[in-house]
Design a protein around this motif. Structure first.
Motif, PDB file in Angstrom:
ATOM      1  N   ASP A   2      42.980 -50.103  58.417  1.00  0.00           N
ATOM      2  CA  ASP A   2      43.897 -49.969  59.554  1.00  0.00           C
ATOM      3  C   ASP A   2      45.339 -49.722  59.083  1.00  0.00           C
ATOM      4  N   ASN A   3      46.120 -49.184  60.007  1.00  0.00           N
ATOM      5  CA  ASN A   3      47.487 -48.769  59.653  1.00  0.00           C
ATOM      6  C   ASN A   3      48.353 -49.937  59.169  1.00  0.00           C
ATOM      7  N   GLN A   4      48.157 -51.124  59.799  1.00  0.00           N
ATOM      8  CA  GLN A   4      48.966 -52.285  59.419  1.00  0.00           C
ATOM      9  C   GLN A   4      48.734 -52.650  57.939  1.00  0.00           C
ATOM     10  N   SER A   5      47.455 -52.616  57.524  1.00  0.00           N
ATOM     11  CA  SER A   5      47.146 -52.947  56.120  1.00  0.00           C
ATOM     12  C   SER A   5      47.789 -51.924  55.182  1.00  0.00           C
ATOM     13  N   ILE A   6      47.784 -50.659  55.591  1.00  0.00           N
ATOM     14  CA  ILE A   6      48.403 -49.631  54.734  1.00  0.00           C
ATOM     15  C   ILE A   6      49.909 -49.887  54.605  1.00  0.00           C
ATOM     16  N   GLU A 174      43.231 -42.040  57.542  1.00  0.00           N
ATOM     17  CA  GLU A 174      44.069 -42.844  56.637  1.00  0.00           C
ATOM     18  C   GLU A 174      45.033 -41.939  55.865  1.00  0.00           C
ATOM     19  N   CYS A 175      44.502 -40.775  55.454  1.00  0.00           N
ATOM     20  CA  CYS A 175      45.329 -39.866  54.657  1.00  0.00           C
ATOM     21  C   CYS A 175      46.494 -39.332  55.502  1.00  0.00           C
ATOM     22  N   THR A 176      46.194 -39.032  56.760  1.00  0.00           N
ATOM     23  CA  THR A 176      47.242 -38.523  57.658  1.00  0.00           C
ATOM     24  C   THR A 176      48.325 -39.589  57.850  1.00  0.00           C
ATOM     25  N   PHE A 177      47.882 -40.843  58.024  1.00  0.00           N
ATOM     26  CA  PHE A 177      48.862 -41.920  58.205  1.00  0.00           C
ATOM     27  C   PHE A 177      49.708 -42.094  56.938  1.00  0.00           C
ATOM     28  N   LEU A 178      49.054 -42.037  55.793  1.00  0.00           N
ATOM     29  CA  LEU A 178      49.800 -42.152  54.527  1.00  0.00           C
ATOM     30  C   LEU A 178      50.849 -41.034  54.428  1.00  0.00           C
ATOM     31  N   PHE A 183      57.046 -41.362  50.788  1.00  0.00           N
ATOM     32  CA  PHE A 183      56.783 -41.594  49.365  1.00  0.00           C
ATOM     33  C   PHE A 183      57.840 -40.865  48.529  1.00  0.00           C
ATOM     34  N   ASP A 184      57.930 -41.240  47.239  1.00  0.00           N
ATOM     35  CA  ASP A 184      58.913 -40.579  46.375  1.00  0.00           C
ATOM     36  C   ASP A 184      58.316 -39.357  45.677  1.00  0.00           C
ATOM     37  N   LYS A 201      53.829 -31.935  55.475  1.00  0.00           N
ATOM     38  CA  LYS A 201      54.185 -33.343  55.713  1.00  0.00           C
ATOM     39  C   LYS A 201      55.243 -33.801  54.708  1.00  0.00           C
ATOM     40  N   ALA A 202      55.084 -33.400  53.451  1.00  0.00           N
ATOM     41  CA  ALA A 202      56.031 -33.802  52.410  1.00  0.00           C
ATOM     42  C   ALA A 202      57.426 -33.266  52.720  1.00  0.00           C
ATOM     43  N   ALA A 203      57.472 -32.069  53.292  1.00  0.00           N
ATOM     44  CA  ALA A 203      58.767 -31.442  53.598  1.00  0.00           C
ATOM     45  C   ALA A 203      59.570 -32.292  54.586  1.00  0.00           C
ATOM     46  N   GLU A 204      58.866 -33.026  55.461  1.00  0.00           N
ATOM     47  CA  GLU A 204      59.589 -33.840  56.459  1.00  0.00           C
ATOM     48  C   GLU A 204      60.449 -34.917  55.794  1.00  0.00           C
ATOM     49  N   HIS A 205      60.029 -35.361  54.589  1.00  0.00           N
ATOM     50  CA  HIS A 205      60.805 -36.390  53.870  1.00  0.00           C
ATOM     51  C   HIS A 205      61.475 -35.818  52.613  1.00  0.00           C
TER      52      HIS A 205
END
Ligand code: NAD
Length: 458
Positions: A2-6, A174-178, A183-184, A201-205
Motif C-alpha cells: 500500500d501507498n502508506q508503507s511505500i 506500486e511503480c506508478t506511485f513510486l 527521488f534523486d 515522470k522523472a521530468a516532473e521532478h
C-alpha cells in the motif's frame, strides 16, 4: 504494497541520508562484503527461484545472474576507495593561485526499477553500483518473476539497514506511485514503452535517469566469416535464457552466398548445444508466462519454418527455431523476446547497413566477418549501444566497458567505473588561496586590465 508503507520506506531513507549524507567509503565496502557473503549463503534459494520463474539451470543462473553480480561487487570493493577520492584537475593561469578538483558525491536516494528476464542480475548490478557510489536505494523488482523478487526482498532485508537499501514489491500500481515521488536518481531497465513513462515522470521532478531498454539487435554475417564458429556463438547468444535477453541477436542478416552453409551449421549447433529434443532438455529455459509463450509461438508458420518450431504449452517451452524472413514480416516489427531467429539475406554489405540504419538504433550489433573493411564499415556507419566482432553478447561481461543503448534502446550506461560514475555527481570545486588576489576582474576597469584579460582569455 500500500501507498502508506511505500511512503514510510521513503521517509526512513530520507532520515538515513540526513544522518549519513556521504556514507563513508569503508561502510560501503562493509555493506558490499556482507552482500557478497549473503548472496553465497542464499545461492540455493536463488537457484530455486530462477528454476521456478524461468527454468534456468544452475550453470546458466551462475554464469548470467549470480556470477555477474558477485563480479561487480568484487570490482567495486577493489575500487571504491580510489573512485571516491577527489580528482585534481589543472587550473588556468588566470585563476592563480588555486587548486581545482572534481569531488565525487552520491546523488542521494535512488529508485531502481528492474525487469523479469534476468531478474536477479538486472536488479542487483545497478544496485551494487549505486551503493558503491554512496547512495541509498529503493529497489522495485519485477512482479512477473515473483519467486526471484521474493528472494531479493529477503536478501536485502537480511543485509542492509532499511534506510540504506529497501525493496518495494508490486507491479504497475506500486511503480506508478513510486514514480510520483521525488527521488534523486532513477535507474530503469525494461521496455521502451515503459521507459517513456519513466522519463516523463522523472521530468516532473527534474530527476536524472538512466534508461536501459531494448530493440532489435542485428547480427550480420558476411561471406568471409568463419561460418562454423559464427554459428556456435550465435546459437549461444540467441538461445541463452530461451532468447529472453535484451542483447540477444534479434535477427541474422547474412550474405546470400553463405546462407545454406550458415543454416546447416546453426542446425548442427542447436543440436550439439541443446540436444535433439530441447523441450525435454531440463537445462533449457521456458517462456516466462503464457502471454509471452503465445506472443512468440504465433510467429512460427509452415511457410517460414526452416528448423525447430516445436512448442509445448504445458512447460511453456519453444524449441530454438530458425525462420526464413524479410523485413516486411510481422516478426520483424517487434523486439523478439524468445527463441526465434529470423534469417534475412543481402547481396552486398552496403545494402545491409542501409537497412539497419532505417530502423531505430539497436541496443547491440554483431558482425561476423574476417574482412577488416567490412567490420569497419559496419562499426563506423551503424549506430548502436555496443556489440562484438565475431561473437555475441559477451561485451556486457567486461567491467571496463560501459553497457547501455542510445535513443529508443537506452540513455546512459553502467558496469564498472562507468556504473560508479552513473550514480555519482561530480561537484566542481575551485579552492582559491588568500595570499594573492589578481586585480584585473574587479571594477573599475582600465586599458591595462583589459590587456591582461585579453592575454588570459584567448
Ligand atoms: P517492462 O517495461 O514491462 O517492466 C519493467 C518494469 O517496469 C517492471 O518492474 C514493471 O513493474 C514496471 N512497469 C511495467 N509497466 C509499468 C507502467 N505502466 N508504469 C510504471 N511501471 C511499469 O519490461 P519487461 O517486460 O519486464 O522487460 C522486457 C523489456 O526489457 C524488453 O524490451 C527488453 O529489451 C528490456 N530489457 C532491457 C535490458 C537492458 O539492460 N537494456 C535488460 C533486460 C530487458
Amino acid at each position: 504494497m500500500d501507498n502508506q508503507s511505500i511512503l514510510e520506506k521513503i521517509d526512513t531513507q530520507r532520515k538515513f541520508l540526513d544522518e549519513n549524507p556521504m556514507l563513508d567509503y569503508k561502510k560501503r565496502i562493509d555493506a558490499l562484503k556482507l552482500l557478497y557473503k549473503n548472496i553465497k549463503l542464499m545461492s540455493g534459494d536463488i537457484y530455486d527461484a530462477l528454476k521456478k520463474d524461468l527454468n534456468k539451470s544452475e550453470t546458466e543462473t551462475y554464469m548470467a545472474e549470480i556470477g555477474m553480480v558477485l563480479n561487480e561487487i568484487s570490482y567495486m570493493i577493489k575500487h571504491i576507495r580510489s573512485f571516491s577520492r577527489p580528482q585534481r584537475v589543472a587550473t588556468p593561469l588566470a585563476q592563480f593561485h588555486s587548486k581545482s578538483y572534481k569531488m565525487p558525491c552520491a546523488y542521494g536516494m535512488v529508485l531502481i526499477i528492474s525487469p523479469w528476464n534476468y531478474p536477479f542480475m538486472l536488479a542487483l548490478e545497478p544496485m551494487v553500483d549505486a551503493i558503491a557510489a554512496g547512495n541509498s536505494v529503493i529497489l522495485k523488482p519485477s512482479e512477473i518473476s515473483p519467486n526471484v523478487s521474493d528472494v531479493i526482498a529477503k536478501l536485502i532485508s537480511k543485509t542492509f539497514d532499511k534506510g540504506h537499501v529497501d525493496t518495494v514489491l508490486g507491479g504497475v500500481e506500486e511503480c506508478t506511485f513510486l514514480l510520483d515521488q521525488d527521488f534523486d536518481y532513477i535507474f530503469y531497465t525494461g521496455s521502451t514503452r515503459v521507459g517513456e513513462i519513466v522519463m516523463k515522470k522523472a521530468a516532473e521532478h527534474f530527476t536524472p535517469v538512466t534508461l536501459e531498454m531494448g530493440g532489435k539487435s542485428p547480427c550480420v554475417v558476411d561471406e568471409t566469416a568463419n561460418i562454423s564458429l559464427a554459428a556456435k556463438r550465435i546459437v549461444f547468444g540467441k538461445f541463452l535464457n530461451a532468447g529472453q535477453t535484451c542483447v540477444a541477436p534479434d535477427y541474422i542478416l547474412c550474405d546470400k552466398k553463405i546462407k545454406d552453409k550458415l543454416v546447416e551449421e546453426l542446425e548442427r549447433q542447436i543440436v550439439l548445444q541443446y540436444s535433439v529434443d530441447p523441450i525435454k532438455n531440463d537445462a533449457y529455459p521456458k517462456m516466462i508466462n503464457k502471454k509471452q509463450f503465445d506472443a512468440m509461438s504465433k510467429f512460427i508458420t509452415d511457410e517460414n519454418l526452416i528448423f525447430g518450431g516445436k512448442i509445448d504449452e504445458e512447460s511453456l517451452k519453444i524449441e530454438p527455431t530458425l525462420l526464413n524472413s524479410t523485413f516486411d514480416d510481422d516478426v520483424m516489427k517487434i523486439e523478439i523476446f524468445g527463441p526465434i531467429l529470423p534469417i534475412i539475406t543481402f547481396d552486398d554489405i552496403d545494402e545491409a547497413i542501409a537497412k539497419i540504419n532505417s530502423l531505430s538504433k539497436p541496443l547491440a550489433l554483431y558482425i561476423f566477418s574476417s574482412s577488416k573493411t567490412n567490420q569497419n564499415k559496419v562499426l563506423n556507419r551503424c549506430q548502436f549501444g555496443g556489440g562484438c566482432i565475431n561473437d555475441t553478447i559477451i561485451h556486457i561481461a567486461t567491467p571496463n566497458l560501459g553497457f547501455g543503448g542510445l535513443k529508443q534502446s537506452g540513455i546512459g550506461a553502467y558496469h564498472g567505473k562507468i556504473g560508479f560514475d552513473t550514480f555519482t555527481h561530480y561537484k566542481s570545486i575551485v579552492d582559491k588561496k588568500t595570499w594573492l588576489d589578481l586585480p584585473m576582474r574587479y571594477q573599475p576597469y582600465n586599458k591595462f586590465k583589459q590587456f591582461l584579460i585579453k592575454m588570459f582569455l584567448r
